[in-house]
Design an enzyme around this catalytic site. Structure first.
Site, PDB file in Angstrom:
ATOM      1  N   ASN A 157       5.148  -3.413  -2.103  1.00 12.23           N
ATOM      2  CA  ASN A 157       6.535  -3.688  -2.639  1.00 12.23           C
ATOM      3  C   ASN A 157       7.546  -2.839  -2.135  1.00 12.23           C
ATOM      4  OD1 ASN A 157       8.811  -4.216  -4.177  1.00 12.23           O
ATOM      5  ND2 ASN A 157       8.102  -3.667  -6.333  1.00 12.23           N
ATOM      6  N   LEU A 158       8.638  -3.344  -1.291  1.00 15.28           N
ATOM      7  CA  LEU A 158       9.517  -2.468  -0.556  1.00 15.28           C
ATOM      8  C   LEU A 158      10.507  -2.046  -1.642  1.00 15.28           C
ATOM      9  CD1 LEU A 158       9.970  -3.879   2.878  1.00 15.28           C
ATOM     10  CD2 LEU A 158       8.171  -2.220   2.235  1.00 15.28           C
ATOM     11  N   HIS A 203       8.335  -7.548 -13.036  1.00 10.20           N
ATOM     12  CA  HIS A 203       8.131  -6.168 -12.685  1.00 10.20           C
ATOM     13  C   HIS A 203       8.739  -5.284 -13.465  1.00 10.20           C
ATOM     14  CE1 HIS A 203       8.088  -2.548 -10.019  1.00 10.20           C
ATOM     15  NE2 HIS A 203       7.037  -3.243  -9.623  1.00 10.20           N
ATOM     16  N   GLY A 232       1.502   4.580  -8.399  1.00  9.16           N
ATOM     17  CA  GLY A 232       1.058   5.826  -7.894  1.00  9.16           C
ATOM     18  C   GLY A 232      -0.061   5.647  -6.801  1.00  9.16           C
ATOM     19  N   SER A 261       5.857   3.504  -3.015  1.00 12.34           N
ATOM     20  CA  SER A 261       6.441   4.661  -2.524  1.00 12.34           C
ATOM     21  C   SER A 261       5.593   5.162  -1.520  1.00 12.34           C
ATOM     22  CB  SER A 261       6.968   5.566  -3.569  1.00 12.34           C
ATOM     23  OG  SER A 261       5.930   5.755  -4.663  1.00 12.34           O
ATOM     24  N   GLU A 263       0.473  -1.997 -14.211  1.00 15.03           N
ATOM     25  CA  GLU A 263       1.161  -0.848 -13.797  1.00 15.03           C
ATOM     26  C   GLU A 263       1.740   0.011 -14.932  1.00 15.03           C
ATOM     27  OE1 GLU A 263       2.745  -1.760  -9.459  1.00 15.03           O
ATOM     28  OE2 GLU A 263       4.346  -2.261 -10.866  1.00 15.03           O
TER      29      GLU A 263
END
Ligand code: G3P
Length: 222
Positions: free
Chosen positions: A9-10, A93, A181, A203, A141
Site C-alpha cells: 500500500n503506497l 483501511h 510493521g 512503510s 492490522e
C-alpha cells in the site's frame, strides 16, 4: 496451497508518488517475476490506470465508496476503479474507516464488478464480522503497530492466530492477510506459518532507499 500475496500500500506517502511510485512498481514486477510470488500494489487513485497498463502486477484501489453511478461528487466510484484496470480494492483501511453497513455495500459492489475485496480489520472480533460479509480477504492490522516499525508477526502473533481462527469459523473461503510493521522475509514467514495467505504492508517498502532489496527479502523465505 494458494500463492501468497504481498500487497504494498503506497498510501499517500511522498515516497510513493509519481516517479517513486513507478520505481516501486517496477521493482515489484521484477521481484514477482523472478520469485513467482504475487506482489500487488495499491497506489493513489490517479495511478491506478497507468500502473494497470504499464505493469504486469495486480493493482488495487486504496478505497471505494459504496455508491452507484449518478449524481455524486468527490467519491470513488467502484465502476471507475474497475474500468481503470484495478484487480481489487482495500475496504475499511484503518486510515479510512467505514460503518459496517458501508463495508457490506462496498463488498457487494466489489463482487458485482469482479474486484477482489480486501477488508481491513483491527482485531479478531472485527475480523469475524468482516468474514460474515464474504470478502475475498480480511486483512488484520493492529492500528497501534501500523507504521511503527514493529512487526505484528513478532509483537503480537496471537492476534494473527485468533483472526485466522475467527475468519475460518465464520467463512472458510475468506483468506486472511496480516499487516502492520511487516518488514522482512521472517515476518512474512511467521504470518504464513500462522495460517494467513500473505501480508499487507507499506512503510518498509515505500520508505526504503532500495525498495527492490526489501521486496527480495520479503519473498525470500516463501
Ligand atoms: O496498509 C498497510 C499498512 O497499514 C501497514 O503499514 O507501514 O506498518 O507496513 P506499515
Amino acid at each position: 496451497m494458494v500463492s501468497p500475496l504481498i500487497l504494498v500500500n503506497l498510501k499517500t506517502y511522498q515516497e510513493g508518488m509519481g516517479s517513486n511510485a513507478h520505481r516501486i512498481a517496477a521493482a515489484a514486477e521484477t521481484v514477482a517475476r523472478e520469485s513467482g510470488v504475487v506482489i500487488g500494489i495499491a497506489p493513489v487513485f490517479t495511478e491506478i490506470h497507468p500502473m494497470s497498463h504499464h505493469y504486469a502486477i495486480p493493482v488495487y484501489a486504496q478505497h471505494i465508496d459504496a455508491i452507484a453511478p449518478g449524481a455524486h461528487t468527490g467519491h470513488i466510484l467502484p465502476e471507475a476503479v474497475r474500468a481503470a484496470g484495478a484487480r481489487g480494492t482495500l475496504i475499511n483501511h484503518s486510515e479510512h474507516r467505514l460503518t459496517l453497513a458501508d463495508i457490506d455495500a462496498c463488498v457487494r459492489a466489489a463482487q458485482r464488478l469482479h474486484l477482489e475485496s480486501v477488508v481491513c480489520t483491527n482485531n479478531d472480533a472485527t475480523s469475524a464480522a468482516a468474514a460474515a460479509l464474504h470478502p475475498d480477504y480480511v486483512a488484520i492490522e493492529p492500528p497501534e503497530l501500523i507504521g511503527s516499525g514493529v512487526s505484528v508477526s513478532k509483537a503480537d502473533p496471537g492476534i494473527i492466530e485468533r483472526s485466522v481462527n475467527a475468519v475460518r469459523a465464520v467463512n472458510p473461503e475468506t483468506k486472511v492477510l496480516t499487516g502492520a510493521g511487516i518488514q522482512s522475509g521472517e515476518c512474512v514467514k511467521i504470518a504464513v506459518d500462522l495460517g494467513t495467505c500473505g501480508v499487507l504492508l507499506a512503510s518498509s517498502v515505500v520508505k526504503a532507499d532500495d525498495p527492490e532489496a526489501v521486496l527480495r527479502d520479503l519473498v525470500s523465505l516463501l
